[in-house]
Design a protein around this motif. Sequence first.
Motif, mmCIF file in Angstrom:
data_model
loop_
_atom_site.group_PDB
_atom_site.id
_atom_site.type_symbol
_atom_site.label_atom_id
_atom_site.label_comp_id
_atom_site.label_asym_id
_atom_site.label_seq_id
_atom_site.Cartn_x
_atom_site.Cartn_y
_atom_site.Cartn_z
ATOM 1 N N UNK A 27 68.677 -14.942 -48.306
ATOM 2 C CA UNK A 27 67.729 -13.874 -48.002
ATOM 3 C C UNK A 27 68.256 -12.477 -48.359
ATOM 4 N N UNK A 28 69.549 -12.345 -48.570
ATOM 5 C CA UNK A 28 70.117 -11.039 -48.896
ATOM 6 C C UNK A 28 70.958 -11.140 -50.155
ATOM 7 N N UNK A 29 71.293 -9.976 -50.681
ATOM 8 C CA UNK A 29 72.147 -9.955 -51.865
ATOM 9 C C UNK A 29 73.536 -10.458 -51.487
ATOM 10 N N UNK A 30 74.229 -10.955 -52.467
ATOM 11 C CA UNK A 30 75.570 -11.480 -52.238
ATOM 12 C C UNK A 30 76.532 -10.446 -51.703
ATOM 13 N N UNK A 31 76.449 -9.221 -52.209
ATOM 14 C CA UNK A 31 77.373 -8.181 -51.758
ATOM 15 C C UNK A 31 77.155 -7.854 -50.284
ATOM 16 N N UNK A 32 75.903 -7.841 -49.861
ATOM 17 C CA UNK A 32 75.600 -7.559 -48.460
ATOM 18 C C UNK A 32 76.091 -8.708 -47.573
ATOM 19 N N UNK A 33 75.855 -9.936 -48.027
ATOM 20 C CA UNK A 33 76.302 -11.099 -47.260
ATOM 21 C C UNK A 33 77.824 -11.126 -47.162
ATOM 22 N N UNK A 34 78.497 -10.824 -48.278
ATOM 23 C CA UNK A 34 79.963 -10.799 -48.263
ATOM 24 C C UNK A 34 80.491 -9.714 -47.336
ATOM 25 N N UNK A 37 80.131 -10.966 -43.849
ATOM 26 C CA UNK A 37 81.130 -11.981 -43.544
ATOM 27 C C UNK A 37 82.508 -11.353 -43.366
ATOM 28 N N UNK A 38 82.845 -10.391 -44.208
ATOM 29 C CA UNK A 38 84.138 -9.713 -44.092
ATOM 30 C C UNK A 38 84.235 -8.994 -42.752
ATOM 31 N N UNK A 39 83.158 -8.312 -42.356
ATOM 32 C CA UNK A 39 83.141 -7.623 -41.068
ATOM 33 C C UNK A 39 83.345 -8.622 -39.927
ATOM 34 N N UNK A 40 82.614 -9.751 -39.972
ATOM 35 C CA UNK A 40 82.737 -10.764 -38.929
ATOM 36 C C UNK A 40 84.137 -11.371 -38.903
#
Length: 100
Positions: A27-34, A37-40
């Motif tokens: 549902x989102x761009x890869x950069x946003x998802x990454x 995930x990095x934040x989490x």
Amino acid sequence: MVKRTENLVILGLGFCLGAFVGILSAPTKGSVARDGMIYNLKSCKRKLQAFILKVVRDKNDIANKAKTSGKEVITDVVTAAQEILKELDLLATELEQKNQ
């Protein structure tokens, strides 16, 4: 052995197919998802480090609590065993009296 290899190949193919479908239907761009995930991951890392520091800091307290709990359990078991021995002695004397 061959069956196990087949299962591993099937598992790998299923993983690849699932990743491919997941990327296509994201549902989102890869950069946003990454970034999310990095934040989490960093958040989990900080929490884990804090937990490890707390455990290390409280190591002696935890060990003392465990020792105290262990001693209490041993004391309870010894007391219960002594009571059982007393009851067995009473039963043995009663049986001896009945047999006489």
